[in-house]
Write an enzyme that holds these catalytic residues in place. Structure first.
Site, mmCIF file in Angstrom:
data_model
loop_
_atom_site.group_PDB
_atom_site.id
_atom_site.type_symbol
_atom_site.label_atom_id
_atom_site.label_comp_id
_atom_site.label_asym_id
_atom_site.label_seq_id
_atom_site.Cartn_x
_atom_site.Cartn_y
_atom_site.Cartn_z
ATOM 1 N N CYS A 90 -29.665 25.463 -11.584
ATOM 2 C CA CYS A 90 -30.703 26.058 -12.442
ATOM 3 C C CYS A 90 -30.421 27.512 -12.796
ATOM 4 C CB CYS A 90 -32.070 25.966 -11.766
ATOM 5 S SG CYS A 90 -32.652 24.276 -11.550
ATOM 6 N N HIS A 327 -37.739 22.779 -18.925
ATOM 7 C CA HIS A 327 -36.675 23.267 -18.048
ATOM 8 C C HIS A 327 -35.373 22.506 -18.303
ATOM 9 C CE1 HIS A 327 -34.580 24.857 -14.700
ATOM 10 N NE2 HIS A 327 -35.174 24.226 -13.709
#
Length: 375
Positions: A90, A327
């Protein structure tokens, strides 16, 4: 003496929920339009042509084949422009931007385009001996390696973060994003693709938050306090100060990658932010804007708590974060930098204003950067 690295252009696609508007686009089809737009913006800002040396992109889930190079070619930058791909999960998109800045600060002062891309919709199916799996291990055998949803629930338990606080945090993210979208604050950074002109998940779960069931019996996490898995791309132009001309931008003042307990990977952004601030010689109270990737409401709140920042601090994701926007794993860290550029450079913040971008990373890491407005 090595020059400082300055971000003078920043763009992103709208973020699309997996399986929806951007589902037919692979990684280079997402990244190439953004790369072209960033190059054009950078040349206009600098008032000169810029010979891009490298395209560095973060990516987590494939398809392999070096998406940085493939996207550079797809963008039409020329066969002489190389490409590289970074995987810090991430934090990949932010790590790619920092790799580009580090090269310039180390003395290779050629311009670069850096960012991240993720097509969760077209990521390849993975298997070992015919058995499908969703992701590779983040730690070796014998170490904690929780599913990220379970890790977020565990963090809520450890920190005593209630369902109500998580719902309020997610609602605040949606509300801020909706206000920013309606006011046109995203418009200048967006590159429409496949007919999508705006982030498609803003407000979707907002009115349902209090009614959504928990994901674990006796737990606090819901689908509304976890981000939507998404598709998208983001990129910035990183150039040495001498080539920036009179262009306003963000100078990279400090950055850090740190490790933390892989059993609670969501907290990694907090020590990374503090380490980057220490390296930059900046006090957290002097930071005007934070963009911290909101993978989960509990994770975001845990990071803010460790940094001594209030839940509703107006400096943090002031136009909404990943809980509202979505995301796209490998792109989210770069989206944070694009958002800082919009909030600080495009919005006219004075020279000397500081911003921070950060992400927690699966496997127990955090990455953060401190930037300063120059004009």
């Amino acid at each position: 003496m090595p020059d400082e690295a300055v971000i003078i252009a920043a763009r992103r696609t709208p973020v699309g929920t997996r399986g929806r508007a951007l589902a037919s686009l692979n990684v280079e089809q997402l990244a190439a339009p953004v790369i072209r737009a960033v190059r054009d913006d950078a040349e206009a800002a600098a008032g000169r042509g810029l010979a891009v040396a490298d395209v560095v992109l973060g990516n987590c889930m494939g398809p392999g084949g070096n998406p940085g190079r493939v996207s550079a070619l797809a963008a039409g930058l020329g066969v002489e422009v190389t490409g590289a791909t970074v995987d810090r999960q991430c934090g990949s998109g932010l790590a790619a931007v920092l790799d580009a800045a580090t090269a310039i600060r180390a003395g290779d002062d050629r311009p670069r385009i850096a960012g991240g891309v993720e097509s969760a919709s077209t990521a390849p199916v993975r298997s070992v001996d015919g058995v499908r799996y969703d992701r590779a291990a983040f730690t070796p055998q014998g170490w904690p390696d929780p599913d990220m949803v379970q890790a977020a629930e565990d963090l809520a338990t450890v920190d005593g973060i209630s369902r109500e606080r998580q719902d309020a945090h997610a609602a605040r993210s949606h509300r801020r994003a909706r206000t920013a979208r309606d006011a046109g604050r995203f418009a200048a950074e967006l590159v429409p693709v496949a007919g999508l002109t705006a982030d498609d998940s803003i407000g979707v779960a907002e009115r349902l938050l209090s009614r959504l069931p928990v994901l674990f019996a006796g737990g606090t996490l819901t689908a509304g306090t976890a981000t939507r898995i998404s598709d998208g791309a983001a990129a910035v132009a990183v150039v040495p100060r001498r080539l920036a001309g009179h262009a306003p931008g963000l100078a990279v003042r400090g950055h850090a990658v740190v490790g933390c307990d892989p059993a609670l990977p969501g907290v990694g952004a907090a020590p990374a932010v503090q380490a980057a601030l220490d390296l930059a010689g900046v006090d957290i109270r002097d930071v005007a804007a934070f963009e911290i990737v909101e993978a989960f409401a509990s994770q975001s709140l845990a990071v803010l708590g460790r940094l001594g920042i209030d839940d509703d601090d107006a400096r943090v994701c002031a136009d909404g974060g990943a809980l509202a926007l979505g995301h796209p794993w490998g792109a989210s860290g770069a989206i944070s930098v694009v958002r800082l550029f919009g909030r600080l450079v495009r919005a006219g913040a004075p020279a000397g204003t500081f911003g921070v971008a950060a992400a927690s990373v699966g496997g127990g890491m955090g990455v953060a950067a401190v930037v300063e407005v120059i004009r």
